[in-house]
Design a protein around this motif. Sequence first.
Motif, PDB file in Angstrom:
ATOM      1  N   ALA A 226      21.883  65.119  44.157  1.00  0.00           N
ATOM      2  CA  ALA A 226      22.778  64.412  43.228  1.00  0.00           C
ATOM      3  C   ALA A 226      24.194  64.567  43.763  1.00  0.00           C
ATOM      4  O   ALA A 226      24.605  65.668  44.143  1.00  0.00           O
ATOM      5  N   ARG A 227      24.914  63.463  43.782  1.00  0.00           N
ATOM      6  CA  ARG A 227      26.236  63.504  44.431  1.00  0.00           C
ATOM      7  C   ARG A 227      27.289  62.722  43.659  1.00  0.00           C
ATOM      8  O   ARG A 227      27.011  61.638  43.158  1.00  0.00           O
ATOM      9  N   LEU A 313      30.103  78.639  28.761  1.00  0.00           N
ATOM     10  CA  LEU A 313      29.921  77.252  28.334  1.00  0.00           C
ATOM     11  C   LEU A 313      30.729  76.268  29.184  1.00  0.00           C
ATOM     12  O   LEU A 313      30.203  75.264  29.661  1.00  0.00           O
ATOM     13  N   SER A 314      32.021  76.584  29.376  1.00  0.00           N
ATOM     14  CA  SER A 314      32.863  75.653  30.148  1.00  0.00           C
ATOM     15  C   SER A 314      32.398  75.586  31.601  1.00  0.00           C
ATOM     16  O   SER A 314      32.455  74.535  32.236  1.00  0.00           O
ATOM     17  N   LEU A 315      31.911  76.707  32.125  1.00  0.00           N
ATOM     18  CA  LEU A 315      31.422  76.725  33.509  1.00  0.00           C
ATOM     19  C   LEU A 315      30.141  75.910  33.642  1.00  0.00           C
ATOM     20  O   LEU A 315      29.947  75.179  34.619  1.00  0.00           O
ATOM     21  N   ALA A 316      29.260  76.018  32.643  1.00  0.00           N
ATOM     22  CA  ALA A 316      28.004  75.271  32.682  1.00  0.00           C
ATOM     23  C   ALA A 316      28.248  73.769  32.581  1.00  0.00           C
ATOM     24  O   ALA A 316      27.595  72.970  33.262  1.00  0.00           O
ATOM     25  N   ARG A 325      26.458  67.041  34.426  1.00  0.00           N
ATOM     26  CA  ARG A 325      26.082  65.676  34.816  1.00  0.00           C
ATOM     27  C   ARG A 325      25.262  65.689  36.111  1.00  0.00           C
ATOM     28  O   ARG A 325      24.231  65.024  36.215  1.00  0.00           O
ATOM     29  N   LEU A 326      25.714  66.454  37.080  1.00  0.00           N
ATOM     30  CA  LEU A 326      24.984  66.533  38.346  1.00  0.00           C
ATOM     31  C   LEU A 326      23.632  67.225  38.176  1.00  0.00           C
ATOM     32  O   LEU A 326      22.640  66.840  38.793  1.00  0.00           O
ATOM     33  N   ALA A 327      23.597  68.253  37.317  1.00  0.00           N
ATOM     34  CA  ALA A 327      22.331  68.953  37.053  1.00  0.00           C
ATOM     35  C   ALA A 327      21.320  67.994  36.419  1.00  0.00           C
ATOM     36  O   ALA A 327      20.123  68.022  36.735  1.00  0.00           O
ATOM     37  N   ALA A 328      21.812  67.142  35.509  1.00  0.00           N
ATOM     38  CA  ALA A 328      20.924  66.172  34.855  1.00  0.00           C
ATOM     39  C   ALA A 328      20.377  65.168  35.880  1.00  0.00           C
ATOM     40  O   ALA A 328      19.193  64.840  35.864  1.00  0.00           O
ATOM     41  N   LYS A 334      17.519  64.981  30.556  1.00  0.00           N
ATOM     42  CA  LYS A 334      18.706  64.907  29.709  1.00  0.00           C
ATOM     43  C   LYS A 334      18.946  66.318  29.183  1.00  0.00           C
ATOM     44  O   LYS A 334      18.101  66.888  28.491  1.00  0.00           O
ATOM     45  N   ILE A 335      20.103  66.898  29.539  1.00  0.00           N
ATOM     46  CA  ILE A 335      20.355  68.308  29.246  1.00  0.00           C
ATOM     47  C   ILE A 335      21.384  68.448  28.130  1.00  0.00           C
ATOM     48  O   ILE A 335      22.491  67.905  28.213  1.00  0.00           O
ATOM     49  N   ASP A 336      21.008  69.183  27.104  1.00  0.00           N
ATOM     50  CA  ASP A 336      21.916  69.471  25.981  1.00  0.00           C
ATOM     51  C   ASP A 336      22.279  70.950  26.062  1.00  0.00           C
ATOM     52  O   ASP A 336      21.407  71.817  25.919  1.00  0.00           O
TER      53      ASP A 336
END
Length: 386
Positions: A226-227, A313-316, A325-328, A334-336
Amino acid sequence: MNKELMEALDMLEKEKNISKDTLLEAIENSLLTACKNHFGKADNVKVNINPVTGDFSVYAEKEVSETVEDDLLQISLAEAKMIDPKYDLGDIVQIPIKSKEFGRIATQNAKNVILQKIREEERKVLYNEYYNMEKDVVTGIVQRYLGKNISINLGRVDAILNETEQVKGEVFKPTERIKLYILEVKDTPKGPRISVSRTHPDLVKRLFESEVAEVKDGTVEIRAIAREAGSRTKIAVSSNDENVDPVGACVGINGARVNSIVNELRGEKIDIINWDDNPAYLIENALSPAKVICVVADEDEKEAQVIVPDYQLSLAIGKEGQNARLAARLTGYKIDIKSETQARELGLFEELGLEGQVENEESYGEEAYEDYQSDNEDNYQEEYQE
């Protein structure tokens, strides 16, 4: 004359990569065209070319007839017997044609036929050469800016780097060498039209293949990528050899391998994580460098609930949501993301059946925070608080 012809054909074959047989065929067609322009027709004209010596002969096949109605296709019995007494009615006589007698227009047309064939073959050779390089990385030399697009020389042909395929903020100088990903090669009457990119995710993948031997030979496999071009890339890797650490192989000694790719991408940050078939572990790895308390993934809905310590939280989430966004994109889920406090207020621990499985909030947060501060504070400040 024939020696000079063969030398010229050898030179064309070497420089243009056009086979000598194709060039000889073009000469043959040009002679037939010249005959047609000179005589008005060439249906009965034959051309023989020796591919070794370059000697050629042009002759017309005429039928021996008692009455000659078309002197281009027929010959009288008397004329035929003057050539060879063995000829009889109905035989085919080969009459040599002297190409030197062709007029200026016929000669010019023949020349044009040869040049046209050479241009067609050159275009075909270039197209095939670069078509085989489609979806691969090449090195190009920046030539000039065409408005907001950039003309790039790839060696034997020019390519266009469109504005949409440029990394925002990248500025190139003429004669500068850059790596490019070939998106598409189209065949046009003016030659191959090549579209290249600096933003495509596969550019990073191909760079790893060229830089990391284990990726090239298949020992280490890039499973997902993901880029966000110019800013950050996340790639998930796995190993087909239990003795090879996939992340270590991609990073290299003292980061040598990944740093060379980062330099090529003008400082774009690259996160390399371990691939895991378990989506929960994969999502946890994808949110690196953030620490995660728990991940609950729904494989059917492709959704995941992630709980992280408050201070993480802010780091995640990352700057402007980039890390999440990149992790998703990397995982396809879809990550919550919720902080530990938010999760407790919403009763997520009870809802997810995790109450009692997670350490006491205060002791967990304090312990983890001390470790995090000592190991990662500098990195966090640099990458996420700028």
